[in-house]
Motif scaffolding. Structure first.
Motif, PDB file in Angstrom:
ATOM      1  N   SER A   1       3.404  26.799 -41.895  1.00 60.49           N
ATOM      2  CA  SER A   1       2.462  25.846 -41.314  1.00 60.49           C
ATOM      3  C   SER A   1       2.295  24.651 -42.242  1.00 60.49           C
ATOM      4  CB  SER A   1       1.116  26.534 -41.098  1.00 60.49           C
ATOM      5  OG  SER A   1       0.188  25.626 -40.529  1.00 60.49           O
ATOM      6  N   VAL A   2       2.397  23.466 -41.682  1.00 62.26           N
ATOM      7  CA  VAL A   2       2.220  22.243 -42.455  1.00 62.26           C
ATOM      8  C   VAL A   2       1.388  21.264 -41.649  1.00 62.26           C
ATOM      9  CG1 VAL A   2       4.371  22.462 -43.754  1.00 62.26           C
ATOM     10  CG2 VAL A   2       4.358  21.224 -41.572  1.00 62.26           C
ATOM     11  N   GLN A   3       0.868  20.281 -42.334  1.00 62.44           N
ATOM     12  CA  GLN A   3       0.134  19.221 -41.665  1.00 62.44           C
ATOM     13  C   GLN A   3       1.107  18.204 -41.089  1.00 62.44           C
ATOM     14  OE1 GLN A   3      -2.576  17.645 -44.599  1.00 62.44           O
ATOM     15  NE2 GLN A   3      -4.085  19.250 -44.209  1.00 62.44           N
ATOM     16  N   PRO A   4       0.667  17.441 -40.100  1.00 65.14           N
ATOM     17  CA  PRO A   4       1.521  16.363 -39.585  1.00 65.14           C
ATOM     18  C   PRO A   4       1.975  15.450 -40.718  1.00 65.14           C
ATOM     19  CG  PRO A   4      -0.364  16.671 -38.166  1.00 65.14           C
ATOM     20  CD  PRO A   4      -0.601  17.538 -39.371  1.00 65.14           C
ATOM     21  N   GLY A   5       3.244  15.101 -40.675  1.00 64.84           N
ATOM     22  CA  GLY A   5       3.817  14.286 -41.738  1.00 64.84           C
ATOM     23  C   GLY A   5       4.405  15.092 -42.869  1.00 64.84           C
ATOM     24  N   GLY A   6       4.173  16.392 -42.855  1.00 64.70           N
ATOM     25  CA  GLY A   6       4.686  17.251 -43.909  1.00 64.70           C
ATOM     26  C   GLY A   6       6.143  17.621 -43.710  1.00 64.70           C
TER      27      GLY A   6
ATOM     28  N   GLU B   1      27.539  29.335 -25.081  1.00 67.39           N
ATOM     29  CA  GLU B   1      28.655  29.698 -25.954  1.00 67.39           C
ATOM     30  C   GLU B   1      28.181  30.324 -27.273  1.00 67.39           C
ATOM     31  OE1 GLU B   1      32.112  28.483 -23.698  1.00 67.39           O
ATOM     32  OE2 GLU B   1      31.858  29.625 -25.550  1.00 67.39           O
ATOM     33  N   TYR B   2      26.919  30.213 -27.553  1.00 73.03           N
ATOM     34  CA  TYR B   2      26.407  30.738 -28.816  1.00 73.03           C
ATOM     35  C   TYR B   2      26.182  32.245 -28.668  1.00 73.03           C
ATOM     36  CZ  TYR B   2      25.865  25.984 -30.479  1.00 73.03           C
ATOM     37  OH  TYR B   2      26.121  24.704 -30.878  1.00 73.03           O
ATOM     38  N   ASP B   3      27.034  33.009 -29.263  1.00 75.61           N
ATOM     39  CA  ASP B   3      26.993  34.462 -29.119  1.00 75.61           C
ATOM     40  C   ASP B   3      26.131  35.154 -30.168  1.00 75.61           C
ATOM     41  OD1 ASP B   3      30.464  34.514 -28.137  1.00 75.61           O
ATOM     42  OD2 ASP B   3      28.655  34.526 -26.892  1.00 75.61           O
ATOM     43  N   TYR B   4      25.834  34.453 -31.237  1.00 74.91           N
ATOM     44  CA  TYR B   4      25.130  35.091 -32.348  1.00 74.91           C
ATOM     45  C   TYR B   4      23.873  34.298 -32.685  1.00 74.91           C
ATOM     46  CZ  TYR B   4      29.679  37.249 -32.631  1.00 74.91           C
ATOM     47  OH  TYR B   4      30.832  37.907 -32.315  1.00 74.91           O
ATOM     48  N   TRP B   5      22.776  35.036 -32.797  1.00 74.69           N
ATOM     49  CA  TRP B   5      21.469  34.416 -32.995  1.00 74.69           C
ATOM     50  C   TRP B   5      20.699  35.142 -34.091  1.00 74.69           C
ATOM     51  CZ3 TRP B   5      19.597  30.325 -29.882  1.00 74.69           C
ATOM     52  CH2 TRP B   5      20.438  29.959 -28.822  1.00 74.69           C
ATOM     53  N   GLY B   6      19.875  34.384 -34.799  1.00 80.31           N
ATOM     54  CA  GLY B   6      18.925  34.994 -35.714  1.00 80.31           C
ATOM     55  C   GLY B   6      17.670  35.415 -34.973  1.00 80.31           C
ATOM     56  N   GLN B   7      16.736  35.942 -35.737  1.00 76.40           N
ATOM     57  CA  GLN B   7      15.518  36.480 -35.140  1.00 76.40           C
ATOM     58  C   GLN B   7      14.463  35.402 -34.922  1.00 76.40           C
ATOM     59  OE1 GLN B   7      16.219  36.571 -38.312  1.00 76.40           O
ATOM     60  NE2 GLN B   7      14.327  36.049 -39.408  1.00 76.40           N
ATOM     61  N   GLY B   8      14.645  34.245 -35.515  1.00 72.20           N
ATOM     62  CA  GLY B   8      13.709  33.142 -35.341  1.00 72.20           C
ATOM     63  C   GLY B   8      12.676  33.069 -36.449  1.00 72.20           C
ATOM     64  N   THR B   9      12.217  31.860 -36.691  1.00 74.28           N
ATOM     65  CA  THR B   9      11.158  31.649 -37.671  1.00 74.28           C
ATOM     66  C   THR B   9      10.175  30.633 -37.106  1.00 74.28           C
ATOM     67  OG1 THR B   9      10.689  31.122 -40.006  1.00 74.28           O
ATOM     68  CG2 THR B   9      12.430  29.844 -38.944  1.00 74.28           C
ATOM     69  N   GLN B  10       8.889  30.890 -37.264  1.00 73.15           N
ATOM     70  CA  GLN B  10       7.847  30.071 -36.647  1.00 73.15           C
ATOM     71  C   GLN B  10       7.551  28.844 -37.502  1.00 73.15           C
ATOM     72  OE1 GLN B  10       5.923  30.719 -33.617  1.00 73.15           O
ATOM     73  NE2 GLN B  10       5.429  28.553 -34.007  1.00 73.15           N
ATOM     74  N   VAL B  11       7.484  27.701 -36.850  1.00 74.27           N
ATOM     75  CA  VAL B  11       7.054  26.458 -37.493  1.00 74.27           C
ATOM     76  C   VAL B  11       5.801  25.976 -36.784  1.00 74.27           C
ATOM     77  CG1 VAL B  11       7.603  24.032 -37.893  1.00 74.27           C
ATOM     78  CG2 VAL B  11       9.349  25.796 -38.268  1.00 74.27           C
ATOM     79  N   THR B  12       4.761  25.745 -37.547  1.00 73.95           N
ATOM     80  CA  THR B  12       3.491  25.270 -37.004  1.00 73.95           C
ATOM     81  C   THR B  12       3.115  23.955 -37.684  1.00 73.95           C
ATOM     82  OG1 THR B  12       2.782  27.546 -36.638  1.00 73.95           O
ATOM     83  CG2 THR B  12       1.078  25.851 -36.633  1.00 73.95           C
ATOM     84  N   VAL B  13       2.680  23.001 -36.898  1.00 67.16           N
ATOM     85  CA  VAL B  13       2.231  21.712 -37.438  1.00 67.16           C
ATOM     86  C   VAL B  13       0.794  21.514 -36.968  1.00 67.16           C
ATOM     87  CG1 VAL B  13       2.602  19.224 -37.563  1.00 67.16           C
ATOM     88  CG2 VAL B  13       4.556  20.794 -37.361  1.00 67.16           C
ATOM     89  N   SER B  14      -0.112  21.512 -37.907  1.00 69.81           N
ATOM     90  CA  SER B  14      -1.523  21.444 -37.529  1.00 69.81           C
ATOM     91  C   SER B  14      -2.334  20.801 -38.643  1.00 69.81           C
ATOM     92  CB  SER B  14      -2.056  22.852 -37.266  1.00 69.81           C
ATOM     93  OG  SER B  14      -3.437  22.826 -37.025  1.00 69.81           O
ATOM     94  N   SER B  15      -3.298  19.986 -38.222  1.00 68.88           N
ATOM     95  CA  SER B  15      -4.169  19.375 -39.214  1.00 68.88           C
ATOM     96  C   SER B  15      -5.421  20.219 -39.411  1.00 68.88           C
ATOM     97  CB  SER B  15      -4.543  17.953 -38.782  1.00 68.88           C
ATOM     98  OG  SER B  15      -5.133  17.959 -37.501  1.00 68.88           O
TER      99      SER B  15
END
Length: 129
Positions: A11-16, A115-129
């Protein structure tokens, strides 16, 4: 067996800034595309940034979504078998789960999502002030 493991979300602030990493293993294709998709709640998954690679290439072609051009940068460390997404000037519209994905691809242009056969599990990105 191809494995992709993302890290670096948070989680980061806007502009981060944040840097996502995608550690790869088992990628033995001679030619492939690897990069990042993202999916926000209630929205379709979309491509963010991609890089083309061969086993000997260290500086492949890159593609960016218009929404992130000039703010995000994709790069690759061949020795570490890791792909990075440097995200600067993050905006309130950037939050999503970011997924690393790879497709075997030797053609010109860029592969469609299916065509993308392989994927990761994902990582969350949050932008909040």
């Amino acid at each position: 067996q191809v494995q992709l493991v993302e890290s670096g979300g948070g989680s980061v602030q806007p502009g981060g800034s944040l840097r996502l990493s995608c550690a790869t293993s088992g990628v033995t294709f001679d030619y492939y595309v690897i990069g990042w998709f993202r999916q926000a709640p209630g929205k379709e998954r979309e491509g963010v940034a991609f890089i083309k690679n061969s086993l000997t290439s260290t500086n492949g072609d890159r593609w960016y979504a218009d929404a992130v051009k000039g703010r995000f940068a994709i790069s690759r460390d061949t020795a570490k078998k890791t792909v990075y997404l440097q995200m600067d000037s993050l905006k309130p519209e950037d939050p999503a789960v970011y997924y690393c994905a790879t497709a075997e691809w030797a053609e010109s242009g860029w592969p469609p999502e299916y065509e993308y056969d392989y994927w990761g599990q994902g990582t969350q990105v949050t932008v909040s002030s």
